[in-house]
Each structure stands twice: as structure tokens, then as C-alpha cells.
Design a protein around this motif. Structure first.
Motif, PDB file in Angstrom:
ATOM      1  N   VAL A   1     -12.967  19.551  -1.367  1.00  0.00           N
ATOM      2  CA  VAL A   1     -12.466  19.933  -0.107  1.00  0.00           C
ATOM      3  C   VAL A   1     -11.952  21.321  -0.304  1.00  0.00           C
ATOM      4  N   PRO A   2     -12.411  22.336   0.305  1.00  0.00           N
ATOM      5  CA  PRO A   2     -12.113  23.782  -0.162  1.00  0.00           C
ATOM      6  C   PRO A   2     -10.475  24.172   0.010  1.00  0.00           C
ATOM      7  N   ILE A   3      -9.961  24.870  -1.061  1.00  0.00           N
ATOM      8  CA  ILE A   3      -8.539  25.107  -0.999  1.00  0.00           C
ATOM      9  C   ILE A   3      -8.092  25.648   0.261  1.00  0.00           C
ATOM     10  N   ASP A   4      -8.734  26.690   0.952  1.00  0.00           N
ATOM     11  CA  ASP A   4      -8.311  27.119   2.190  1.00  0.00           C
ATOM     12  C   ASP A   4      -8.247  26.150   3.201  1.00  0.00           C
ATOM     13  N   GLN A   5      -8.726  24.845   3.177  1.00  0.00           N
ATOM     14  CA  GLN A   5      -8.455  24.048   4.098  1.00  0.00           C
ATOM     15  C   GLN A   5      -7.089  23.121   3.925  1.00  0.00           C
ATOM     16  N   LYS A   6      -6.476  23.210   2.852  1.00  0.00           N
ATOM     17  CA  LYS A   6      -5.239  22.540   2.369  1.00  0.00           C
ATOM     18  C   LYS A   6      -4.037  23.739   2.384  1.00  0.00           C
ATOM     19  N   ILE A   7      -4.231  24.767   1.834  1.00  0.00           N
ATOM     20  CA  ILE A   7      -3.153  25.483   1.766  1.00  0.00           C
ATOM     21  C   ILE A   7      -3.883  27.220   2.248  1.00  0.00           C
ATOM     22  N   ARG A   8      -2.949  27.792   2.617  1.00  0.00           N
ATOM     23  CA  ARG A   8      -3.313  29.156   3.305  1.00  0.00           C
ATOM     24  C   ARG A   8      -2.577  30.325   2.802  1.00  0.00           C
ATOM     25  N   GLY A   9      -1.890  30.225   1.825  1.00  0.00           N
ATOM     26  CA  GLY A   9      -1.101  31.528   1.288  1.00  0.00           C
ATOM     27  C   GLY A   9       0.072  31.173   0.612  1.00  0.00           C
ATOM     28  N   ALA A  10       0.775  32.233  -0.180  1.00  0.00           N
ATOM     29  CA  ALA A  10       2.024  31.734  -0.865  1.00  0.00           C
ATOM     30  C   ALA A  10       3.079  31.327  -0.008  1.00  0.00           C
ATOM     31  N   ASN A  11       3.034  31.856   1.266  1.00  0.00           N
ATOM     32  CA  ASN A  11       4.288  31.644   2.173  1.00  0.00           C
ATOM     33  C   ASN A  11       3.949  30.294   3.135  1.00  0.00           C
ATOM     34  N   ASP A  12       2.641  29.566   2.922  1.00  0.00           N
ATOM     35  CA  ASP A  12       2.471  28.524   3.658  1.00  0.00           C
ATOM     36  C   ASP A  12       3.397  27.474   3.605  1.00  0.00           C
ATOM     37  N   MET A  13       4.331  27.136   4.507  1.00  0.00           N
ATOM     38  CA  MET A  13       5.390  26.061   4.445  1.00  0.00           C
ATOM     39  C   MET A  13       4.971  24.703   4.926  1.00  0.00           C
ATOM     40  N   VAL A  14       3.845  24.770   5.654  1.00  0.00           N
ATOM     41  CA  VAL A  14       3.186  23.547   6.149  1.00  0.00           C
ATOM     42  C   VAL A  14       2.286  22.658   5.050  1.00  0.00           C
ATOM     43  N   ARG A  15       1.219  23.400   4.551  1.00  0.00           N
ATOM     44  CA  ARG A  15       0.301  22.812   3.883  1.00  0.00           C
ATOM     45  C   ARG A  15      -0.640  21.678   4.330  1.00  0.00           C
ATOM     46  N   LYS A  16      -1.487  21.093   3.449  1.00  0.00           N
ATOM     47  CA  LYS A  16      -2.172  19.945   3.895  1.00  0.00           C
ATOM     48  C   LYS A  16      -2.719  19.980   5.128  1.00  0.00           C
ATOM     49  N   HIS A  17      -3.196  21.111   5.506  1.00  0.00           N
ATOM     50  CA  HIS A  17      -3.795  21.341   6.987  1.00  0.00           C
ATOM     51  C   HIS A  17      -4.994  20.288   7.317  1.00  0.00           C
ATOM     52  N   ILE A  18      -5.850  20.030   6.788  1.00  0.00           N
ATOM     53  CA  ILE A  18      -7.128  19.412   7.151  1.00  0.00           C
ATOM     54  C   ILE A  18      -6.616  17.803   7.116  1.00  0.00           C
ATOM     55  N   LEU A  19      -5.605  17.219   6.265  1.00  0.00           N
ATOM     56  CA  LEU A  19      -5.199  16.147   6.327  1.00  0.00           C
ATOM     57  C   LEU A  19      -4.561  15.977   7.638  1.00  0.00           C
ATOM     58  N   ARG A  20      -3.487  16.836   7.858  1.00  0.00           N
ATOM     59  CA  ARG A  20      -2.908  16.559   9.140  1.00  0.00           C
ATOM     60  C   ARG A  20      -3.730  16.877  10.341  1.00  0.00           C
TER      61      ARG A  20
ATOM     62  N   ALA B   1       1.035  -1.198  -0.012  1.00  0.00           N
ATOM     63  CA  ALA B   1      -0.143   0.001  -0.035  1.00  0.00           C
ATOM     64  C   ALA B   1       0.875   1.279   0.061  1.00  0.00           C
ATOM     65  N   SER B   2       0.642   2.266  -0.901  1.00  0.00           N
ATOM     66  CA  SER B   2       1.192   3.511  -1.298  1.00  0.00           C
ATOM     67  C   SER B   2       0.390   4.602  -0.897  1.00  0.00           C
ATOM     68  N   ALA B   3       0.802   5.762  -0.073  1.00  0.00           N
ATOM     69  CA  ALA B   3       0.161   6.871   0.232  1.00  0.00           C
ATOM     70  C   ALA B   3       0.227   7.753  -0.841  1.00  0.00           C
ATOM     71  N   ASN B   4       0.694   7.470  -2.092  1.00  0.00           N
ATOM     72  CA  ASN B   4       0.888   8.489  -3.216  1.00  0.00           C
ATOM     73  C   ASN B   4      -0.506   9.092  -3.560  1.00  0.00           C
ATOM     74  N   GLY B   5      -0.580  10.289  -3.697  1.00  0.00           N
ATOM     75  CA  GLY B   5      -1.938  11.074  -3.991  1.00  0.00           C
ATOM     76  C   GLY B   5      -1.883  12.225  -3.200  1.00  0.00           C
ATOM     77  N   CYS B   6      -1.650  11.938  -1.672  1.00  0.00           N
ATOM     78  CA  CYS B   6      -1.903  13.124  -0.796  1.00  0.00           C
ATOM     79  C   CYS B   6      -1.327  14.394  -1.156  1.00  0.00           C
ATOM     80  N   ASP B   7      -0.193  14.548  -1.493  1.00  0.00           N
ATOM     81  CA  ASP B   7       0.411  15.795  -1.970  1.00  0.00           C
ATOM     82  C   ASP B   7      -0.327  16.453  -2.907  1.00  0.00           C
ATOM     83  N   GLU B   8      -0.571  15.654  -4.104  1.00  0.00           N
ATOM     84  CA  GLU B   8      -1.390  16.174  -5.442  1.00  0.00           C
ATOM     85  C   GLU B   8      -2.559  16.700  -4.882  1.00  0.00           C
ATOM     86  N   LEU B   9      -3.319  16.092  -3.951  1.00  0.00           N
ATOM     87  CA  LEU B   9      -4.689  16.260  -3.668  1.00  0.00           C
ATOM     88  C   LEU B   9      -4.738  17.310  -2.483  1.00  0.00           C
ATOM     89  N   PHE B  10      -3.931  17.590  -1.770  1.00  0.00           N
ATOM     90  CA  PHE B  10      -4.262  18.439  -0.492  1.00  0.00           C
ATOM     91  C   PHE B  10      -2.894  19.412  -0.325  1.00  0.00           C
TER      92      PHE B  10
END
Length: 265
Positions: free
Chosen positions: A198-217, A127-136
Motif C-alpha cells: 500500500v503506497p506510503i502516501d495512503q498511510k502518512i502524509r508528512g512529518a506533521n501528520d498527527m492522524v496517520r493510518k489514513h486508508i485504514l481509517r 483476537a488482537s489487532a496488533n500490527g496495524c500501527d506497524e503496517l499503516f
């Protein structure tokens, strides 16, 4: 618990249950949020899970994955790579796939070792978790297009998904040598369609967002992924394992004296 996060947690469990009906599975494991989330879901669904990590002995993934595997209480197989064997195996993988994309080649050699290890353990499914970075919005590229608006973000997402689906086929060709299937539940059509809503603002919060994938985390923390994994910044498989570092030293890294094409991350 927010309703959206609850829906995401249900969707994650549902798709893993559907795509991985087997009792015994290996999970390609770096210790990062995506692979740890997948491992925890498999464990909580009652599967017999073996974590498989590949990397050079002094690599980040080898040390970090051991720490996280211990915290989530799952058996862990670490494949430590040797430079001489790596060059030989890389040449073999390059004969199996037709690819000029550096990132794809590096991922394929990693999954060559993962599938080989799974086969030796008597496991036929990885099982591989590929896809999370693309989708979130996990990639730095999402920061680069953020200020262009949601349509640009979604266009970039579509291109990343398309690229990943090509990689999936290449990985499958490499794993087939060991009679092993590599499955990516988070790239299944049903989950992709859910995640796109899933709304974009639940994934990334700006051009300087170094964390991202917020709702998945947040979902990962809720489901029992250790905090140091759930909040860990992205480090791609080929970098965390030092596969990229060693690939660059190999003569196979150049074709006609020119560096092979890289994918944007």
C-alpha cells in the motif's frame, strides 16, 4: 469506493476469516480504530464476539470502550484493575517472561488479564489487532523518519514489525497459563506482504501528520466503525488503560536502580 480501499477491505476480511476460523472469540478491545475494526469484521463474519477491555477504573480505555461497544452492539467484559493485585500479578508475569523492555512488559500484563478473563468466559481464542500501527504508520516514529524518504520509512517499518513479533511470543507465553491463544491476524505473513504494498502516501502524509493510518481509517468508516473510533488519535494500550502509570509506581519498574529500556513508539 476507491479500488485500493476495496482491496484492503477484502484483505482484512480474508485474513480474519483465515486466522480465526472459530465461531466464538474474544477481542482485545480498547475502542480505538484497530480493535474496533477487528471486532466489526468478526461480527460481520458471523462470529460470536465478546469484547474484553482491561484498565484501571478511571482510565480512558474503560470509559471509551464502553461507549464504542454499545455503538457496535457487542457483549463487553470490562476488567477493572486494582493497584494491589496489579503489583502481585506484575511480579508473576515478570517470572513468566524474560524481558527488559518496558512496553513489552506493560503489554504482557494487559494480555495476562485479557487471557484470564477470556478463560473465565470459556473462550480459548483472543483476537488482537496488533500490527496495524506497524503496517499503516500509526506510530509517531514514522513522523520522525518521514523526511528521510520512503526507504527510511520502510526500514523503520521492518524494525517495528520485528519488534512486534517478539512481543507476540511473549504474550503467547503469558496467555498459555489460561489455556488461551492470542492471535494477531494483521501480523500474518500474507497480510503483512499486502500492507507493505500500500503506497506510503495512503498511510502518512508528512512529518506533521498527527492522524496517520489514513486508508485504514477510511476502510474502518466504510465497514461501520463509529466515526469517533475510526478517527481517534492513537493512544497505546498501556497508556489508555493507565497500566503504564501504575507500572511506573511499582518496584518492578526498576532494575538495579536503573529504568528498564523503553521501546520507541
Amino acid at each position: 469506493m476507491s479500488l485500493l480501499r476495496q482491496e484492503l477491505e477484502c484483505a482484512l476480511h480474508d485474513i480474519v476469516r483465515a486466522v480465526l476460523p472459530e465461531k466464538n472469540v474474544a477481542v482485545a478491545f480498547s475502542g480505538g480504530v484497530d480493535s474496533t475494526l477487528l471486532a466489526v469484521i468478526c461480527r460481520d463474519l458471523g462470529k460470536q464476539v465478546t469484547l474484553v477491555t482491561v484498565g484501571f477504573p478511571d482510565s480512558h480505555d474503560v470509559s471509551f470502550s464502553k461507549e464504542i461497544a454499545s455503538k457496535i452492539g457487542l457483549p463487553h467484559k470490562v476488567v477493572e484493575l486494582d493497584s494491589l493485585d496489579f503489583k502481585k500479578d506484575l511480579a508473576h508475569v515478570l517470572q513468566t517472561i524474560t524481558c527488559g523492555n518496558t512496553s513489552h512488559i506493560e503489554n504482557c500484563i494487559a494480555y495476562y488479564y485479557i487471557a484470564q478473563a477470556a478463560g473465565k468466559l470459556g473462550l480459548s481464542v483472543v483476537a488482537s489487532a496488533n500490527g496495524c500501527d506497524e503496517l499503516f504508520c500509526g506510530y509517531n516514529g514514522y513522523r520522525a523518519v518521514y523526511d528521510k524518504g520512503e526507504s527510511a520509512i520502510m526500514e523503520y517499518m521492518e524494525s517495528k514489525i520485528k519488534n512486534e513479533l517478539v512481543l507476540v511470543q511473549e504474550i503467547s507465553a503469558v496467555a498459555a497459563e489460561f489455556s488461551v491463544q492470542v492471535r494477531q491476524p494483521f501480523l500474518s505473513t500474507e497480510f503483512v506482504e499486502f500492507a507493505k504494498k500500500v503506497p506510503i502516501d495512503q498511510k502518512i502524509r508528512g512529518a506533521n501528520d498527527m492522524v496517520r493510518k489514513h486508508i485504514l481509517r477510511q476502510a474502518a468508516l466504510s465497514l461501520g466503525v463509529p466515526e469517533e473510533s475510526a478517527l481517534k488519535p492513537k493512544k497505546a494500550l498501556q497508556y489508555g488503560s493507565y497500566i503504564h502509570k501504575n507500572y511506573k509506581k511499582s518496584p518492578s519498574a526498576r532494575t538495579d536502580g536503573k529504568e528498564m529500556k523503553k521501546s520507541v513508539v
